[in-house]
Design an enzyme around this catalytic site. Structure first.
Site, PDB file in Angstrom:
ATOM      1  N   PRO A 106       0.824  -1.218   0.000  1.00 45.21           N
ATOM      2  CG  PRO A 106      -0.946  -1.604   1.481  1.00 45.21           C
ATOM      3  CD  PRO A 106       0.362  -2.187   1.006  1.00 45.21           C
ATOM      4  CB  CYS A 107       1.571   3.558  -2.583  1.00 45.94           C
ATOM      5  SG  CYS A 107       0.046   3.828  -3.537  1.00 45.94           S
ATOM      6  CD  GLN A 108      -3.475   3.493   0.462  1.00 47.16           C
ATOM      7  OE1 GLN A 108      -2.456   2.846   0.678  1.00 47.16           O
ATOM      8  NE2 GLN A 108      -4.648   2.931   0.280  1.00 47.16           N
ATOM      9  CG  PHE A 166       5.740   5.934   1.214  1.00 52.43           C
ATOM     10  CD1 PHE A 166       6.718   6.464   2.036  1.00 52.43           C
ATOM     11  CD2 PHE A 166       5.383   4.605   1.390  1.00 52.43           C
ATOM     12  CE1 PHE A 166       7.341   5.688   3.003  1.00 52.43           C
ATOM     13  CE2 PHE A 166       5.996   3.820   2.350  1.00 52.43           C
ATOM     14  CZ  PHE A 166       6.978   4.364   3.163  1.00 52.43           C
TER      15      PHE A 166
END
Length: 248
Positions: free
Chosen positions: A81-83, A85
């Site tokens: 999950p990239c939220q 960053f």
């Protein structure tokens, strides 16, 4: 012989599709979202899908589902999950529990000992906290690993790639972290497409870039379509609400 991969944070299987086109097969997929898991089962009926939180799933369970032992898998892939960053979010990075999931990816790599691994994330990971997140990830991924009386170590490198540079009609920059324990130096691909002014130029190696593809290039030949229901008219607000609920 077909090469096998373990897919983590599989989503709906987009990353898997790319590697399938490159000659790999997915030995097992791990994903938490029920809808994504249903999609994976529909599109990869012969692939075991482990539905659940990766923090509560041991590497041994993953290996057993894939029917392999440590050192036997060719590749581990995933996009944690990239939220935390993302430039569009609050950018809590490693201070966000979701940011720590990159270490769960590396935990599976270090215990499964694949020949190679590929991790994808947003470009914002590079600069978060003046590069501390990336430094921590690269350091952890490069640590020696002892298994069955032998020591293994991954050569790790990273690079930011833009999907538009490879013929996709979308500017989408992502950082790719690649590691291998085979003692090889990984070469990231060179762009095949570029802006119109660059596309007319020939580089030092005699290679000419193709012009960026546009949305018109991609869909202009498709027949006109009418939304099958009023749902399409509500998508925009729905997306806004979902973004708000995910901490943006």
């Amino acid at each position: 012989m077909e090469k096998k991969l373990i897919s983590l944070f599989s989503g709906a299987g987009g990353m898997d599709i790319g590697f399938h086109a490159a000659g790999f097969s997915t030995a097992v997929a791990v994903e938490q979202d029920p809808s994504c898991c249903n999609t994976l089962r529909l599109n990869m009926p012969d692939t075991p899908v482990i539905e659940g939180d990766i923090t509560s799933i041991t590497t041994q369970v993953i290996l057993e589902a894939a029917k392999v032992n440590p050192l036997e898998i060719d590749l581990v892939i995933g996009g944690p999950p990239c939220q935390s960053f993302s430039l569009a979010g609050k950018r809590m990075g490693m201070d966000d529990p979701r940011g720590m999931l990159v270490l769960e990816f590396l935990r599976v790599v270090r215990e499964a000992l694949p020949k190679c691994f590929v991790m994808e994330n947003v470009k914002g990971m590079i600069n978060w906290s003046k590069g501390k997140a990336l430094e921590a990830i690269m350091t952890e991924a490069s640590q020696p690993i002892k298994y069955a009386g032998k020591e293994y170590k991954y050569a790790v490198s990273y690079h930011v790639l833009n999907a538009a540079d490879f013929g996709v009609p979308q500017f989408r920059e992502r950082v790719f972290i690649v590691g291998n324990r085979l003692g090889k130096t990984f070469q990231f691909p060179e762009p095949t497409h570029g802006p119109s002014n660059q596309a007319r130029q020939i580089d030092l190696f005699g290679k000419q870039l193709k012009p960026y593809k546009t949305v018109q290039d991609a869909i202009s030949t498709l027949p006109p379509a009418t939304p099958p229901s009023a749902m399409a008219l509500r998508v925009s607000q729905t997306i806004k609400d979902r973004i708000k609920n995910h901490g943006y």
